[in-house]
Scaffold this active site. Structure first.
Site, PDB file in Angstrom:
ATOM      1  N   GLY A  12       7.320 -13.862  32.235  1.00  0.00           N
ATOM      2  CA  GLY A  12       8.722 -13.626  31.889  1.00  0.00           C
ATOM      3  C   GLY A  12       9.331 -12.565  32.785  1.00  0.00           C
ATOM      4  O   GLY A  12       8.833 -11.438  32.842  1.00  0.00           O
ATOM      5  N   GLY A  16      12.361  -7.370  29.631  1.00  0.00           N
ATOM      6  CA  GLY A  16      11.075  -6.735  29.370  1.00  0.00           C
ATOM      7  C   GLY A  16      10.111  -6.880  30.536  1.00  0.00           C
ATOM      8  O   GLY A  16       9.545  -5.895  31.027  1.00  0.00           O
ATOM      9  N   GLU A 176      32.056 -12.030  20.589  1.00  0.00           N
ATOM     10  CA  GLU A 176      32.492 -11.899  21.983  1.00  0.00           C
ATOM     11  C   GLU A 176      33.049 -13.215  22.510  1.00  0.00           C
ATOM     12  O   GLU A 176      34.077 -13.251  23.188  1.00  0.00           O
ATOM     13  CB  GLU A 176      31.319 -11.398  22.842  1.00  0.00           C
ATOM     14  CG  GLU A 176      30.958  -9.964  22.482  1.00  0.00           C
ATOM     15  CD  GLU A 176      29.780  -9.369  23.251  1.00  0.00           C
ATOM     16  OE1 GLU A 176      29.589  -8.153  23.165  1.00  0.00           O
ATOM     17  OE2 GLU A 176      29.053 -10.118  23.926  1.00  0.00           O
ATOM     18  N   ALA A 320      18.317  -5.835  24.572  1.00  0.00           N
ATOM     19  CA  ALA A 320      17.799  -5.587  25.913  1.00  0.00           C
ATOM     20  C   ALA A 320      17.120  -4.215  26.028  1.00  0.00           C
ATOM     21  O   ALA A 320      16.079  -4.081  26.685  1.00  0.00           O
ATOM     22  CB  ALA A 320      18.941  -5.708  26.918  1.00  0.00           C
TER      23      ALA A 320
HETATM   24  C1  LIG Z   1      24.255 -14.638  24.718  1.00  0.00           C
HETATM   25  C2  LIG Z   1      23.441 -13.375  24.538  1.00  0.00           C
HETATM   26  C3  LIG Z   1      24.089 -12.143  24.492  1.00  0.00           C
HETATM   27  C4  LIG Z   1      23.349 -10.977  24.342  1.00  0.00           C
HETATM   28  N1  LIG Z   1      24.015  -9.775  24.327  1.00  0.00           N
HETATM   29  C5  LIG Z   1      23.310  -8.636  24.254  1.00  0.00           C
HETATM   30  C6  LIG Z   1      23.949  -7.370  24.337  1.00  0.00           C
HETATM   31  O1  LIG Z   1      25.173  -7.298  24.447  1.00  0.00           O
HETATM   32  N2  LIG Z   1      23.175  -6.248  24.288  1.00  0.00           N
HETATM   33  C7  LIG Z   1      21.810  -6.326  24.182  1.00  0.00           C
HETATM   34  O2  LIG Z   1      21.153  -5.290  24.176  1.00  0.00           O
HETATM   35  N3  LIG Z   1      21.173  -7.486  24.086  1.00  0.00           N
HETATM   36  C8  LIG Z   1      21.889  -8.645  24.125  1.00  0.00           C
HETATM   37  N4  LIG Z   1      21.249  -9.847  24.051  1.00  0.00           N
HETATM   38  C9  LIG Z   1      19.801  -9.856  23.792  1.00  0.00           C
HETATM   39  C10 LIG Z   1      19.032  -9.572  25.051  1.00  0.00           C
HETATM   40  O3  LIG Z   1      19.473 -10.390  26.109  1.00  0.00           O
HETATM   41  C11 LIG Z   1      17.563  -9.787  24.758  1.00  0.00           C
HETATM   42  O4  LIG Z   1      17.183  -8.901  23.738  1.00  0.00           O
HETATM   43  C12 LIG Z   1      16.696  -9.561  25.984  1.00  0.00           C
HETATM   44  O5  LIG Z   1      17.023 -10.484  26.984  1.00  0.00           O
HETATM   45  C13 LIG Z   1      15.209  -9.653  25.620  1.00  0.00           C
HETATM   46  O6  LIG Z   1      14.453  -9.481  26.766  1.00  0.00           O
HETATM   47  P1  LIG Z   1      13.042 -10.244  26.932  1.00  0.00           P
HETATM   48  O7  LIG Z   1      12.467  -9.749  28.191  1.00  0.00           O
HETATM   49  O8  LIG Z   1      12.277 -10.143  25.679  1.00  0.00           O
HETATM   50  O9  LIG Z   1      13.448 -11.763  27.059  1.00  0.00           O
HETATM   51  P2  LIG Z   1      14.397 -12.484  28.143  1.00  0.00           P
HETATM   52  O10 LIG Z   1      15.303 -11.505  28.807  1.00  0.00           O
HETATM   53  O11 LIG Z   1      15.012 -13.621  27.411  1.00  0.00           O
HETATM   54  O12 LIG Z   1      13.378 -13.021  29.210  1.00  0.00           O
HETATM   55  C14 LIG Z   1      12.427 -13.989  28.924  1.00  0.00           C
HETATM   56  C15 LIG Z   1      11.999 -14.595  30.238  1.00  0.00           C
HETATM   57  O13 LIG Z   1      10.820 -15.345  30.022  1.00  0.00           O
HETATM   58  C16 LIG Z   1      10.926 -16.557  30.717  1.00  0.00           C
HETATM   59  N5  LIG Z   1      10.052 -17.505  30.016  1.00  0.00           N
HETATM   60  C17 LIG Z   1      10.138 -17.900  28.736  1.00  0.00           C
HETATM   61  N6  LIG Z   1       9.142 -18.725  28.419  1.00  0.00           N
HETATM   62  C18 LIG Z   1       8.395 -18.869  29.538  1.00  0.00           C
HETATM   63  C19 LIG Z   1       7.223 -19.607  29.845  1.00  0.00           C
HETATM   64  N7  LIG Z   1       6.620 -20.369  28.939  1.00  0.00           N
HETATM   65  N8  LIG Z   1       6.726 -19.525  31.089  1.00  0.00           N
HETATM   66  C20 LIG Z   1       7.345 -18.776  32.044  1.00  0.00           C
HETATM   67  N9  LIG Z   1       8.446 -18.053  31.793  1.00  0.00           N
HETATM   68  C21 LIG Z   1       8.967 -18.092  30.553  1.00  0.00           C
HETATM   69  C22 LIG Z   1      12.384 -16.909  30.674  1.00  0.00           C
HETATM   70  O14 LIG Z   1      12.747 -17.795  31.730  1.00  0.00           O
HETATM   71  C23 LIG Z   1      13.022 -15.539  30.828  1.00  0.00           C
HETATM   72  O15 LIG Z   1      13.263 -15.210  32.166  1.00  0.00           O
HETATM   73  C24 LIG Z   1      21.948 -11.043  24.205  1.00  0.00           C
HETATM   74  C25 LIG Z   1      21.305 -12.277  24.244  1.00  0.00           C
HETATM   75  C26 LIG Z   1      22.041 -13.440  24.415  1.00  0.00           C
HETATM   76  C27 LIG Z   1      21.346 -14.773  24.476  1.00  0.00           C
END
Ligand SMILES: Cc1cc2nc3c(=O)[nH]c(=O)nc-3n(C[C@H](O)[C@H](O)[C@H](O)COP(=O)(O)OP(=O)(O)OC[C@H]3O[C@@H](n4cnc5c(N)ncnc54)[C@H](O)[C@@H]3O)c2cc1C
Length: 441
Positions: A12, A16, A176, A320
């Site tokens: 990912g 994170g 939003e 995030a």
């Molecule tokens: C529309 C929207 C608006 C948001 N607005 C806000 C905000 O205003 N403020 C805020 O703090 N948070 C916001 N969030 C939440 C925030 O984006 C998430 O909390 C954050 O992205 C989580 O980070 P992460 O690294 O856990 O997952 P992500 O950022 O979602 O990253 C996961 C990654 O893993 C990859 N992946 C998934 N499964 C696989 C697999 N099987 N194999 C290989 N790669 C894989 C994906 O392609 C992706 O790149 C929002 C989310 C959305 C959808």
């Protein structure tokens, strides 16, 4: 004999995973970051792509490019489909090969979430969610196409369906989006159509909860609701949707006819818990221990939206900041283990506050005891979002676009792009054609 360099596999490249990779920049390890897309996506601004303010390229950057200078890191485009804890490898579908094993000494799973329709998966066909760039472009197409179809439509009853936009879920994304559609209609489209008046469009925000922005205090939630209503958004709370279909939605027994329903309600974690066969919370997020590792496997970390970590008796939110702080922390723990340094104390999230934007020049901000709404909060929102974009080129481009849009109402990309078909969309079987030949004046 060659020295063994510990390998850290990160799955990912979201908030994170990227933070974890960067934290390992100077560590004596070899990092392999695997993502199924080639880009890091700034999800908080997805709604601006969906409402034509920004282009997809302004909120996403190639992961390979972001990490180009990090010599100990290799980026792989592939989809992880499983983990073998005993053999210490992940299985990856990559290019034309299936289940390629990639071995690790340390594993960080940061695979985020996907949409959840709370068991009503049949809604997905009629109410797309907003999670990826492709989703945002599809929603943008849908919104812009609705106005084009209405302009070409003779039957006023169909105008009503085409120009009614329903958002299901009044969390930050729903709020939003609803506000942004209202601004798009009134500030940008109002003067461009001849046969319809875009200002007659209805934007309806639904939620079964009694308040919008449930994670904010009452006063900020009320301020956001008032602002939405001032923008012309109909906010209907206290009832969940009973049905979503080709005609629109049914809520509290009432049918709302709409050709554009957008799902902004629920999310479900990635299958990381199933891959690892470890305890999860009710939503399916992996329960992690105080160092963000899973039970009995201190070499496997799960972070971000797909992890469940309780702090002060409450689970951390899926935002995030949590993902980034967890990513940095997991990287630091691995660094200290491989260098023999002292391992950091248990993970603790530092909450810098919550922000949500409600249309042009208005946001709500909650941090500690501070609660602000209005233009100052909007300035803070803009500054924070610019700061966290992945690359400085994006910061400049987004800043310029925002200033331009703020001053002129003009948008960055109002293109309808159908990737899979060059033909205009056709009416569904049994549906009357939208235009009678020769009737456009
Ligand atoms: C529309 C929207 C608006 C948001 N607005 C806000 C905000 O205003 N403020 C805020 O703090 N948070 C916001 N969030 C939440 C925030 O984006 C998430 O909390 C954050 O992205 C989580 O980070 P992460 O690294 O856990 O997952 P992500 O950022 O979602 O990253 C996961 C990654 O893993 C990859 N992946 C998934 N499964 C696989 C697999 N099987 N194999 C290989 N790669 C894989 C994906 O392609 C992706 O790149 C929002 C989310 C959305 C959808």
């Amino acid at each position: 004999m060659r020295e063994h360099i510990p390998r850290v596999v990160i799955v990912g490249g979201g908030f994170g995973g990227l933070a974890a990779a960067k934290a390992l920049k100077h560590s004596p390890v070899s990092v392999i970051l695997i993502d199924r897309t080639n880009h890091h996506l700034f999800q908080p601004l997805l709604y601006q792509v969906a409402t034509s303010v920004l282009t997809p390229g302004q909120i996403a950057s190639p992961i390979r490019n972001i990490l180009a200078k990090q010599k100990n890191t290799t980026v792989v485009l592939g989809e992880v489909v499983g983990v073998d804890k005993d053999k210490r490898c992940v299985w990856v579908d990559v290019a034309d090969r299936r289940c390629v094993p990639v071995e690790y000494d340390f594993l960080i799973l940061a695979t985020g979430v996907t949409h959840s329709y709370f068991g009503r998966d049949e809604f997905a066909e009629f109410a797309p969610g907003l999670k990826s760039l492709a989703d945002a472009v599809a929603v943008r197409n849908k919104i812009l196409q609705a106005f084009e179809q209405a302009e070409a439509e003779e039957d006023p009853a169909r105008h009503r369906d085409l120009l009614t936009f329903v958002l299901v879920g009044a969390g930050p994304t729903g709020v939003e989006m609803a506000a942004a559609i209202a601004v798009l209609v009134r500030n940008t489209l109002a003067s461009e159509f001849r046969r319809i008046n875009p200002e007659m469009a209805r934007v309806i925000l639904l939620d079964k909860a009694p308040r919008v922005l449930g994670s904010f205090s009452d006063d900020l939630s009320n301020a956001a609701k008032e602002r939405l209503e001032k923008l012309g958004v109909e906010v209907r709370l206290g009832n969940g949707v009973d049905q979503i279909d080709a005609k629109g939605v049914i809520v509290a027994g009432e049918r709302i006819f709409s050709k554009t329903v957008i799902w902004t309600a629920g999310v479900a974690p990635s299958p990381a818990g199933k891959w690892l066969n470890v305890p999860t919370d009710r939503a399916g997020r992996v329960r992690v221990q105080q160092h963000l590792a899973v039970p009995d496997h201190p070499e496997i970390f799960v972070i971000g939206d797909t992890a469940s970590f309780d702090q002060d008796g409450k689970p951390l939110p899926g935002v995030a900041q949590v993902a980034m702080q967890e990513g940095r922390y997991a990287g630091d723990v691995i660094h200290s283990r491989v260098t023999g340094g002292s391992v950091p104390g248990p993970f603790r999230y530092f909450d810098k506050g919550n922000l949500a934007v409600v249309g042009k020049g208005f946001a709500v901000l909650q941090t500690g005891k501070v609660r602000i709404s209005g233009f100052p909060a909007w300035l803070a929102w803009a500054a924070v979002h610019l700061e966290f974009l992945a690359q400085s080129s994006l910061r400049v481009s987004v800043f310029v676009q925002w200033v331009w849009t703020y001053l002129t109402g003009q948008r960055g990309s109002r293109l309808i792009v159908n990737h899979h078909s060059a033909e205009p969309s056709k009416p569904a079987v049994g549906e009357a054609p939208a235009v009678v030949a020769g009737s456009i004046e």
